[in-house]
Design an enzyme around this catalytic site. Structure first.
Site, PDB file in Angstrom:
ATOM      1  N   THR A 162      38.135  45.385  42.868  1.00 35.38           N
ATOM      2  CA  THR A 162      39.292  45.154  41.999  1.00 35.38           C
ATOM      3  C   THR A 162      38.928  44.195  40.872  1.00 35.38           C
ATOM      4  O   THR A 162      37.977  43.420  40.961  1.00 35.38           O
ATOM      5  CB  THR A 162      40.478  44.569  42.794  1.00 35.38           C
ATOM      6  N   GLY A 163      39.706  44.280  39.799  1.00 26.90           N
ATOM      7  CA  GLY A 163      39.560  43.319  38.711  1.00 26.90           C
ATOM      8  C   GLY A 163      38.293  43.483  37.896  1.00 26.90           C
ATOM      9  O   GLY A 163      37.592  42.496  37.636  1.00 26.90           O
ATOM     10  N   SER A 212      37.449  44.436  34.388  1.00 27.95           N
ATOM     11  CA  SER A 212      38.057  44.748  33.088  1.00 27.95           C
ATOM     12  C   SER A 212      37.183  44.433  31.894  1.00 27.95           C
ATOM     13  O   SER A 212      37.573  44.687  30.755  1.00 27.95           O
ATOM     14  CB  SER A 212      39.398  43.998  32.946  1.00 27.95           C
ATOM     15  N   ILE A 234      32.263  39.086  36.884  1.00 29.78           N
ATOM     16  CA  ILE A 234      31.653  39.199  38.205  1.00 29.78           C
ATOM     17  C   ILE A 234      31.929  40.572  38.797  1.00 29.78           C
ATOM     18  O   ILE A 234      31.066  41.164  39.449  1.00 29.78           O
ATOM     19  CB  ILE A 234      32.174  38.068  39.120  1.00 29.78           C
ATOM     20  N   GLY A 235      33.110  41.113  38.560  1.00 30.09           N
ATOM     21  CA  GLY A 235      33.455  42.432  39.086  1.00 30.09           C
ATOM     22  C   GLY A 235      32.510  43.511  38.594  1.00 30.09           C
ATOM     23  O   GLY A 235      32.068  44.374  39.362  1.00 30.09           O
ATOM     24  N   SER A 282      37.287  30.285  44.877  1.00 27.55           N
ATOM     25  CA  SER A 282      36.782  29.406  43.816  1.00 27.55           C
ATOM     26  C   SER A 282      36.486  27.991  44.282  1.00 27.55           C
ATOM     27  O   SER A 282      36.537  27.059  43.480  1.00 27.55           O
ATOM     28  CB  SER A 282      37.780  29.365  42.650  1.00 27.55           C
ATOM     29  N   TYR A 314      46.866  28.269  40.635  1.00 24.78           N
ATOM     30  CA  TYR A 314      45.629  29.007  40.881  1.00 24.78           C
ATOM     31  C   TYR A 314      44.887  28.441  42.093  1.00 24.78           C
ATOM     32  O   TYR A 314      44.484  29.187  42.988  1.00 24.78           O
ATOM     33  CB  TYR A 314      44.734  28.939  39.649  1.00 24.78           C
TER      34      TYR A 314
END
Length: 251
Positions: A12-13, A15, A20-21, A148, A161
């Protein structure tokens, strides 16, 4: 011999090309996994070119633009993966929502926006993924969450976050105990400060002395660890939070 031949991975993620994706998709594809990635508000030309670059590794690849903040997304997403590529055996929860806040700005909407993506989407995707593996009696399953390092130090100005990403670590540990009897491992990776395009030169110069290796983290660092955790060699590793930060010095 590629380590992940015959596996289907959902990431996922994804873009943009510096994230990292994207690095995780490339590394898993190199290892032989078919790739299904999600994105939101990404450049259409980049998406097409990126998918083509994944397919150059002689694997299948598909993608979808999807809003992970919607509660119905996890089931819809996995249905689509199954339709396009088959039953997934690897889930990488990489997507994240992040805005600056601080105690003067934090409100219910900011909290809800972070919760919907960072916690609810990650949690619901993980359990739906596990339920489907159980019903299909697949021999191997891997869930890898991105966090994180919230337990290692404060993140001032990022209250929502840090709180919602920190919850992923607790979820990882508890879910791993439930899923171990099914042969599904659950781990989390904290890649530390990583140059994914958000760092300006001033930030880089501030961070660089804190890395004993003499360089800032790059997306490929995280991707290598994720690929290992997705492999058969990592079958005895579960419930762990890997702080893979290159020895980053916080003091």
């Amino acid at each position: 011999m590629k380590n992940l031949n015959g596996c289907v991975a959902v990431v996922t993620g994804v873009s943009h090309g510096k994230g990292i994706g994207a690095a995780i998709c490339k590394k898993l594809a190199i290892e032989g996994a078919d790739i299904f990635f999600t994105h939101l508000n990404a450049d259409r030309d980049w998406i097409a070119n990126f998918q083509a670059s994944i397919e150059e590794h002689k694997v299948k690849c598909a993608n979808v633009e999807i809003d992970l903040s919607e509660s119905s997304t996890p089931a819809k997403l996995l249905d689509l993966v199954n339709l396009k590529l088959g039953s997934p055996t690897i889930l990488v929860n990489n997507a994240a929502h992040s805005t600056r806040d601080g105690y003067m700005n934090l409100d219910a909407k900011i909290l809800d926006d972070h919760y919907a993506v960072n916690m609810r989407a990650t949690f619901l995707l993980s359990v739906e993924f596990a339920r489907r593996i159980r019903h299909s009696q697949t021999a191997m399953g891997r869930i890898i969450n991105l966090t994180s390092g919230q337990a290692l130090g404060p993140m001032a100005g990022e209250l929502a976050y840090s709180a919602t990403k920190g919850a992923i670590s607790a979820f990882t540990l508890s879910l791993s105990a439930e899923l171990a009897p099914l042969g599904i491992t659950v781990n989390a990776v904290n890649p530390g400060p990583t140059d994914t395009g958000w760092m300006n030169e001033e930030i880089k110069q501030e961070l660089l002395p804190k890395f004993p290796f003499g360089r800032i983290g790059i997306p490929e660092d995280a991707a290598r660890l994720v690929a290992f955790l997705a492999s058969e060699e990592a079958q005895w590793i579960t419930g762990q939070i890997f702080n893979s930060e290159g020895g980053f010095l916080r003091s």
